[in-house]
Design a protein around this motif. Sequence first.
Motif, short mmCIF file in Angstrom:
data_model
loop_
_atom_site.label_atom_id
_atom_site.label_comp_id
_atom_site.label_asym_id
_atom_site.label_seq_id
_atom_site.Cartn_x
_atom_site.Cartn_y
_atom_site.Cartn_z
N TRP A 1 1.00 -1.38 0.26
CA TRP A 1 -0.09 -0.21 -0.07
C TRP A 1 1.24 1.15 0.71
N ALA A 2 2.21 1.43 0.79
CA ALA A 2 2.89 2.34 0.86
C ALA A 2 3.20 2.97 -0.65
N ASP A 3 4.21 1.61 -0.91
CA ASP A 3 4.88 1.72 -2.48
C ASP A 3 3.88 2.37 -3.33
N TYR A 4 2.25 1.62 -3.02
CA TYR A 4 1.45 2.54 -4.08
C TYR A 4 1.18 4.59 -4.68
N ASP A 5 0.48 4.20 -2.44
CA ASP A 5 0.95 5.94 -2.17
C ASP A 5 1.43 6.66 -2.48
N MET A 6 2.89 6.00 -2.93
CA MET A 6 4.55 6.69 -2.81
C MET A 6 4.84 7.04 -4.18
N THR A 7 4.03 6.11 -4.95
CA THR A 7 4.29 5.90 -6.86
C THR A 7 2.82 7.06 -7.31
N VAL A 8 1.53 7.35 -6.67
CA VAL A 8 1.06 7.70 -6.89
C VAL A 8 0.86 9.46 -6.51
N GLN A 9 2.09 9.43 -6.11
CA GLN A 9 1.56 11.18 -5.18
C GLN A 9 2.99 11.81 -6.09
N ILE A 10 4.26 10.32 -6.24
CA ILE A 10 5.70 11.10 -6.99
C ILE A 10 4.89 11.14 -8.47
N SER A 11 3.76 10.56 -9.04
CA SER A 11 3.17 10.48 -10.20
C SER A 11 2.75 12.27 -10.34
N ARG A 12 1.96 12.42 -9.74
CA ARG A 12 1.29 13.32 -9.57
C ARG A 12 2.21 14.45 -9.96
N SER A 13 3.43 14.41 -9.02
CA SER A 13 4.77 15.65 -8.43
C SER A 13 5.30 15.92 -9.58
N ASN A 14 5.40 15.24 -10.22
CA ASN A 14 6.07 15.00 -11.94
C ASN A 14 5.13 15.75 -13.29
N GLN A 15 3.64 15.88 -13.02
CA GLN A 15 3.03 15.92 -13.73
C GLN A 15 2.44 17.61 -13.39
N ASP A 16 2.57 17.76 -12.18
CA ASP A 16 2.65 19.42 -11.33
C ASP A 16 3.80 20.40 -11.77
N TYR A 17 5.41 19.73 -11.81
CA TYR A 17 6.84 20.24 -11.94
C TYR A 17 6.09 20.68 -13.86
N VAL A 18 5.81 19.18 -14.85
CA VAL A 18 5.84 19.45 -15.95
C VAL A 18 5.45 21.22 -16.29
N ILE A 19 4.17 21.09 -15.74
CA ILE A 19 3.10 21.61 -16.37
C ILE A 19 3.59 23.28 -16.16
N ASN A 20 3.53 23.18 -14.79
CA ASN A 20 4.33 25.32 -13.72
C ASN A 20 5.95 24.86 -14.87
N SER A 21 6.09 24.22 -15.42
CA SER A 21 7.14 24.66 -16.52
C SER A 21 7.04 25.12 -17.90
N LEU A 22 5.81 25.05 -18.23
CA LEU A 22 5.56 25.20 -19.53
C LEU A 22 5.38 26.85 -19.53
N PRO A 23 5.06 26.98 -20.68
CA PRO A 23 3.95 28.41 -20.70
C PRO A 23 2.59 28.38 -20.73
N ASP A 24 1.69 28.79 -20.11
CA ASP A 24 0.64 28.92 -19.69
C ASP A 24 -0.19 28.93 -20.83
N ALA A 25 0.08 29.74 -22.10
CA ALA A 25 -0.50 29.10 -23.03
C ALA A 25 -0.51 27.69 -23.28
N LEU A 26 0.42 26.51 -23.77
CA LEU A 26 0.50 25.54 -23.03
C LEU A 26 -0.32 24.17 -21.95
N GLN A 27 -0.18 25.23 -20.84
CA GLN A 27 -0.67 24.39 -20.06
C GLN A 27 -2.64 23.56 -19.78
N ASP A 28 -3.36 24.38 -20.35
CA ASP A 28 -4.51 23.71 -20.07
C ASP A 28 -4.23 22.67 -21.21
N GLU A 29 -3.98 22.40 -22.21
CA GLU A 29 -3.47 21.37 -23.12
C GLU A 29 -3.02 20.07 -22.52
N LEU A 30 -1.93 20.78 -21.69
CA LEU A 30 -1.40 19.61 -21.10
C LEU A 30 -2.25 18.96 -19.90
#
Length: 108
Positions: A1-30
């Motif tokens: 359970w802890a491994d799954y939870d950590m995987t989910v949290q890391i995945s969302r953290s990675n998505q947020d990092y990628v989104i926030n590094s893009l220009p505003d115009a591309l963020q909504d599409e991603l």
Amino acid sequence: WADYDMTVQISRSNQDYVINSLPDALQDELIKIFSGDKLASIPVFLFLRSPFKDQFLLDLWQAMYPQTFEKEMVVASGEAEADRMFLVTHGTLKMEDSNGATVSTLRP
């Protein structure tokens, strides 16, 4: 359970990092790609009529974060303030009345 939870949290953290590094115009599409229009398919949002519906759903998706719960864990009670919405993506969420009788079972 802890491994799954950590995987989910890391995945969302990675998505947020990628989104926030893009220009505003591309963020909504991603965000649309990441969300897979999951919110738009929920019955309460199906009949939402507004020129701002897409932006509202994108903003809502961005404000959401993944949580995992152990089996039989109480995630909300009738006495608690209704301050969140749950989107079930795996497993089931059982709703009970104050006597412990099942009122509804929510599934993905």
